[in-house]
Design an enzyme around this catalytic site. Structure first.
Site, PDB file in Angstrom:
ATOM      1  N   VAL A 154       0.836  -1.205   0.000  1.00  0.00           N
ATOM      2  CA  VAL A 154       0.000   0.000   0.000  1.00  0.00           C
ATOM      3  C   VAL A 154       0.871   1.257   0.000  1.00  0.00           C
ATOM      4  O   VAL A 154       0.569   2.231  -0.692  1.00  0.00           O
ATOM      5  CB  VAL A 154      -0.987  -0.002   1.187  1.00  0.00           C
ATOM      6  CG1 VAL A 154      -1.800   1.286   1.223  1.00  0.00           C
ATOM      7  CG2 VAL A 154      -1.929  -1.205   1.088  1.00  0.00           C
ATOM      8  N   CYS A 155       1.962   1.236   0.745  1.00  0.00           N
ATOM      9  CA  CYS A 155       2.870   2.398   0.771  1.00  0.00           C
ATOM     10  C   CYS A 155       3.499   2.630  -0.599  1.00  0.00           C
ATOM     11  O   CYS A 155       3.649   3.765  -1.052  1.00  0.00           O
ATOM     12  CB  CYS A 155       3.956   2.204   1.821  1.00  0.00           C
ATOM     13  SG  CYS A 155       3.330   2.003   3.499  1.00  0.00           S
TER      14      CYS A 155
END
Length: 161
Positions: free
Chosen positions: A53-54
């Protein structure tokens, strides 16, 4: 880690003055937040660039950065070491986002309320700061595996230009 975590620092709100902070650049120099004064800033706080997600969050803001023009800057801040950030940016082709590390003293996380006490990492959040150092958008993402609302952040940044 499952379950609730303790975030250290204030919960910022729209209208607050953006707190000053220091962080570490990829070349190990100390960067003062004042270095970006006079620009609209999207500040993207992430736990680690080496997670899915990052990675997605940073790539999406990198793509959007060019459409904002010279009056804006996108900062991604994590507790990843500067060497790891530099390697990740090179491998990902990310060249419009300024990556900064909060590993040394967690000044950003403690000033913006994203420092996770139990993990010594930053939580996922997005802040937009206008040219006058006022916070015009805040999103503390409640679930680590959830992406932020990119459209809302970009709309706030464009409105502040």
């Amino acid at each position: 880690m499952k379950g609730p975590v303790t975030l250290v620092g204030p919960e910022l709100r729209v209208g607050d003055v953006a707190p000053a902070f220091t962080a570490v650049a990829n070349d190990l120099t100390t960067v003062e937040s004042s270095a970006f004064a006079g620009k609209v800033r999207i500040i993207s706080s992430v736990p680690s660039l080496d997670t899915g997600v990052c990675d997605t969050q940073t790539r999406k803001f990198n793509e959007a950065a060019s459409s904002l023009g010279e009056g804006a800057v996108v900062l991604t801040i994590s507790c990843d070491l500067p060497f790891a950030q530099k390697r990740w940016c090179g491998n990902a082709g990310v060249d419009r986002v300024v990556t900064l590390s909060d590993y040394r003293d967690h000044a950003f996380g403690k000033a913006y309320g994203t420092y996770i006490k139990e993990l010594a990492l930053l939580s996922r959040a997005v802040f937009v700061v206008d040219r006058n150092d006022r916070v015009v958008h805040v999103e503390y993402v409640p679930v680590a595996g959830q992406e932020p609302n990119y459209d809302a952040a970009l709309e706030a940044a464009r409105a502040a230009l």
